[in-house]
Design an enzyme around this catalytic site. Structure first.
Site, PDB file in Angstrom:
ATOM      1  N   GLU A  54       0.887  -1.170   0.000  1.00 43.14           N
ATOM      2  CA  GLU A  54       0.000   0.000   0.000  1.00 43.14           C
ATOM      3  C   GLU A  54       0.919   1.213   0.000  1.00 43.14           C
ATOM      4  OE1 GLU A  54      -3.100  -0.002  -0.303  1.00 43.14           O
ATOM      5  OE2 GLU A  54      -3.791  -1.965   0.338  1.00 43.14           O
ATOM      6  N   CYS A  95      -2.247   9.118   2.452  1.00 46.54           N
ATOM      7  CA  CYS A  95      -2.036   8.598   1.094  1.00 46.54           C
ATOM      8  C   CYS A  95      -3.234   8.912   0.210  1.00 46.54           C
ATOM      9  CB  CYS A  95      -1.782   7.100   1.138  1.00 46.54           C
ATOM     10  SG  CYS A  95      -3.042   6.227   2.061  1.00 46.54           S
TER      11      CYS A  95
HETATM   12  P1  NAP Z   1       8.294   5.204   4.577  1.00 49.13           P
HETATM   13  O1  NAP Z   1       9.455   6.068   4.839  1.00 49.13           O
HETATM   14  O2  NAP Z   1       8.283   4.386   3.354  1.00 49.13           O
HETATM   15  O3  NAP Z   1       8.156   4.264   5.873  1.00 49.13           O
HETATM   16  C1  NAP Z   1       7.158   3.287   5.986  1.00 49.13           C
HETATM   17  C2  NAP Z   1       7.719   2.119   6.763  1.00 49.13           C
HETATM   18  O4  NAP Z   1       8.708   1.478   5.955  1.00 49.13           O
HETATM   19  C3  NAP Z   1       8.435   2.511   8.051  1.00 49.13           C
HETATM   20  O5  NAP Z   1       8.242   1.504   9.007  1.00 49.13           O
HETATM   21  C4  NAP Z   1       9.888   2.581   7.619  1.00 49.13           C
HETATM   22  O6  NAP Z   1      10.794   2.393   8.685  1.00 49.13           O
HETATM   23  C5  NAP Z   1       9.951   1.435   6.641  1.00 49.13           C
HETATM   24  N1  NAP Z   1      10.990   1.538   5.632  1.00 49.13           N
HETATM   25  C6  NAP Z   1      11.491   2.645   5.059  1.00 49.13           C
HETATM   26  N2  NAP Z   1      12.404   2.317   4.131  1.00 49.13           N
HETATM   27  C7  NAP Z   1      12.488   0.963   4.130  1.00 49.13           C
HETATM   28  C8  NAP Z   1      13.261   0.015   3.388  1.00 49.13           C
HETATM   29  N3  NAP Z   1      14.122   0.397   2.458  1.00 49.13           N
HETATM   30  N4  NAP Z   1      13.077  -1.289   3.651  1.00 49.13           N
HETATM   31  C9  NAP Z   1      12.207  -1.691   4.583  1.00 49.13           C
HETATM   32  N5  NAP Z   1      11.445  -0.855   5.319  1.00 49.13           N
HETATM   33  C10 NAP Z   1      11.578   0.461   5.079  1.00 49.13           C
HETATM   34  O7  NAP Z   1       6.933   6.014   4.573  1.00 49.13           O
HETATM   35  P2  NAP Z   1       6.426   7.029   5.645  1.00 49.13           P
HETATM   36  O8  NAP Z   1       7.136   8.307   5.440  1.00 49.13           O
HETATM   37  O9  NAP Z   1       6.464   6.438   7.015  1.00 49.13           O
HETATM   38  O10 NAP Z   1       4.888   7.128   5.238  1.00 49.13           O
HETATM   39  C11 NAP Z   1       4.447   7.941   4.237  1.00 49.13           C
HETATM   40  C12 NAP Z   1       4.216   7.166   2.952  1.00 49.13           C
HETATM   41  O11 NAP Z   1       3.309   6.095   3.176  1.00 49.13           O
HETATM   42  C13 NAP Z   1       3.554   8.028   1.921  1.00 49.13           C
HETATM   43  O12 NAP Z   1       4.109   7.780   0.672  1.00 49.13           O
HETATM   44  C14 NAP Z   1       2.107   7.583   1.971  1.00 49.13           C
HETATM   45  O13 NAP Z   1       1.370   7.859   0.821  1.00 49.13           O
HETATM   46  C15 NAP Z   1       2.268   6.134   2.215  1.00 49.13           C
HETATM   47  N6  NAP Z   1       1.021   5.571   2.751  1.00 49.13           N
HETATM   48  C16 NAP Z   1       0.283   4.734   1.964  1.00 49.13           C
HETATM   49  C17 NAP Z   1      -0.919   4.230   2.428  1.00 49.13           C
HETATM   50  C18 NAP Z   1      -1.763   3.293   1.606  1.00 49.13           C
HETATM   51  O14 NAP Z   1      -2.613   2.616   2.172  1.00 49.13           O
HETATM   52  N7  NAP Z   1      -1.587   3.219   0.309  1.00 49.13           N
HETATM   53  C19 NAP Z   1      -1.351   4.570   3.701  1.00 49.13           C
HETATM   54  C20 NAP Z   1      -0.575   5.432   4.464  1.00 49.13           C
HETATM   55  C21 NAP Z   1       0.626   5.913   3.974  1.00 49.13           C
HETATM   56  P3  NAP Z   1      11.494   3.646   9.421  1.00 49.13           P
HETATM   57  O15 NAP Z   1      10.411   4.511   9.934  1.00 49.13           O
HETATM   58  O16 NAP Z   1      12.276   2.991  10.495  1.00 49.13           O
HETATM   59  O17 NAP Z   1      12.337   4.338   8.411  1.00 49.13           O
END
Ligand code: NAP
Length: 475
Positions: free
Chosen positions: A239, A273
């Site tokens: 997602e 999102c």
């Molecule tokens: P993010 O930086 O991608 O982090 C999400 C999760 O992934 C965190 O637990 C993060 O850990 C982990 N992570 C980051 N890089 C990783 C990697 N290379 N390998 C494995 N895990 C990794 O996103 P965010 O800033 O927290 O959230 C915002 C994003 O989420 C936006 O793009 C938003 O649109 C999206 N989102 C999508 C939905 C949906 O249902 N489609 C819902 C909500 C949010 P750390 O925090 O420890 O870095």
């Protein structure tokens, strides 16, 4: 001056830092490799018995989790607000929504996963849905409870066990969720939190005891997790981000469209999102829409998220603030017009001014990327067809909405928009009763509804021949 290269080591702590003041609220040591190993072992051991627990027993525990969420929503809400800055009223609503999600799966999981009879040449054929095992969930901070519960409720009701790697800035929420499931009566090991950084995720995905992985987060994180899951040949649900279009046609109720547009842009301080990010308005009403929309965005009260009168609180982290600042600055530098805001607010905390941009050049961050904050991009179109073309000119395809009372425009939008959710005359929202997910770079797989619970089950086909030797092969 030393020429030695400074190597940045991964942080060994995860911290809660107040988005309002910058103050360090709590700091936790990351779980060691040994601790992670013990948790995976416990998950695998727990699964062996938990998979046999009846739906009725699982449902009773899930309903207790719902009760805890409802009874403690004010305390849990305050924790979310302190840790990631969403307004207290929306945080309390989030706890309530999680309770609704828990009840939905408590009441429907058995029906969703009931055996399905099939017709083949065998005497009896049917499909049985069985849990897969320990599932790893990598989750984001923006809805720190709801994102986790919408994975955990169906996964646990299906008989799986969960391991949560939550975002590093919400460790208190992560531990509180684990505690809720424990207090609800789920066996130790059914749902565990791993306090680890992203650099340790791939190793866990590769572990033979982990059967599947789900990630909600950015495109980059999704790509990394999908690569690791692909390498290990494991089921994966993604997602990811969105840049949802909000289309307004002349037949729409303009005032209602404007009011909803503002709400849809600034929900969760603009960090959702499925927040509407691109507003594509028919030429005929574009000026009127622009005037009303800018005035309403300018009237928003920005401030302390604990204050009931606040519409927009601080962004979750300083990095999110800096990222948004750069995206808007670059978009302005290549020619976008600023109708409102356009910069951070000069005060303590991660505050960004409600912003409206117009004349967005192709290739700019506002055109191509997701803007995670209270920044709206305005576009104009000559008709619904052109509006859809603009909307589809994006790598994302999560949600979309159109405001029109014209039946032909409505049909065109439903059929042609490239998105996982398409709403008419209303704001895109998640609801446990309908599937949630995207296409293109917004990810694959679905959460919620019966589709969500089917993501992490083995769909087992069973054919039983008559004992007197009926034919079994249907080729
Ligand atoms: P993010 O930086 O991608 O982090 C999400 C999760 O992934 C965190 O637990 C993060 O850990 C982990 N992570 C980051 N890089 C990783 C990697 N290379 N390998 C494995 N895990 C990794 O996103 P965010 O800033 O927290 O959230 C915002 C994003 O989420 C936006 O793009 C938003 O649109 C999206 N989102 C999508 C939905 C949906 O249902 N489609 C819902 C909500 C949010 P750390 O925090 O420890 O870095």
């Amino acid at each position: 001056m030393s020429t030695q290269k400074v190597v940045e080591l991964p942080r060994r702590t995860v911290s809660s830092v107040s988005p309002l003041t910058g103050e360090l609220l709590r700091e936790f040591e990351q779980h060691s490799d040994d601790a992670v190993e013990n948790k995976i072992a416990l998950a695998a051991k727990t699964f062996r018995d938990y998979r046999k627990v009846s739906f009725a027993q699982r449902a009773a525990m899930m309903k207790r989790a719902a009760e805890i969420l409802e009874n403690e929503k004010d305390t849990l809400g305050r924790m979310m607000t302190q840790e990631m800055g969403k307004t207290l009223k929306s945080a309390v609503q989030e706890a309530d929504k999680c309770a609704v999600g828990c009840r939905f799966y408590a009441e429907n999981a058995e029906r969703f996963l009931a055996d399905e009879e099939a017709k083949t040449n065998a005497a009896r054929s049917f499909v049985r849905y069985q849990p897969l095992g320990p599932v790893l969930a990598v989750m984001p901070w923006n809805f720190p409870f709801w994102q986790v519960f919408r994975f955990a409720a169906p996964a646990l009701m299906a008989g799986n066990v969960g391991l949560l790697k939550h975002a590093s800035n919400v460790p208190q929420c992560a531990l509180a969720i684990e505690d809720i499931f424990r207090r609800a009566g789920f066996p130790e090991g059914a749902f565990q939190t791993l306090l680890i950084g992203p650099d340790r995720v791939n190793k866990i995905i590769a572990d033979r005891r982990i059967t599947a992985v789900t990630l909600t987060g950015s495109v980059g994180a999704g790509s990394s997790v999908a690569t690791a899951a692909g390498k290990a040949i494991k089921k994966c649900v993604l997602e990811l981000g969105g840049s949802d279009p909000f289309i307004v046609m002349p037949s729409a109720d303009l005032d209602k469209a404007v009011e909803t547009a503002v709400q849809a842009r600034v929900i969760n301080n603009g960090q959702s999102c499925i927040a509407a990010k691109r507003f594509i308005v028919h030429q005929q009403i574009a000026e009127q829409f622009e005037k009303k929309f800018v005035a309403r965005m300018a009237s928003l009260k920005v401030g302390d998220p604990m204050d009931a009168a606040t519409d927009v609180g601080p962004l979750a982290t300083e990095d999110v603030l800096k990222g948004l600042e750069q995206q808007v600055q670059k978009t302005i530098e290549v020619g976008a017009r600023v109708l409102l805001g356009g910069k951070r607010i000069d005060r303590k905390g991660n505050f960004y001014a409600p912003t409206v941009l117009a004349d967005i050049p192709q290739g700019s961050p506002a055109f191509d990327d997701e803007l995670f904050g209270p920044v709206a991009s305005l576009y104009r179109a000559n008709d619904m067809s052109e509006a859809i073309e603009i909307a589809n000119n994006s790598i994302f395809g999560l949600g979309a909405c159109a405001w029109t009372n014209d039946a032909a425009e409505r049909d065109l939008f439903i059929n042609e928009i490239e998105s996982g959710l398409a709403f008419i005359n209303g704001m895109v929202a998640s609801d446990a009763r309908i599937p949630f997910g995207g296409v293109k770079h917004s990810g694959f797989g679905r959460e919620l509804s019966h589709h969500g619970i089917l993501e992490f089950v083995n769909v087992k086909s069973i054919c039983i021949q008559e004992a007197n030797g009926g034919k079994s092969r249907t080729e």
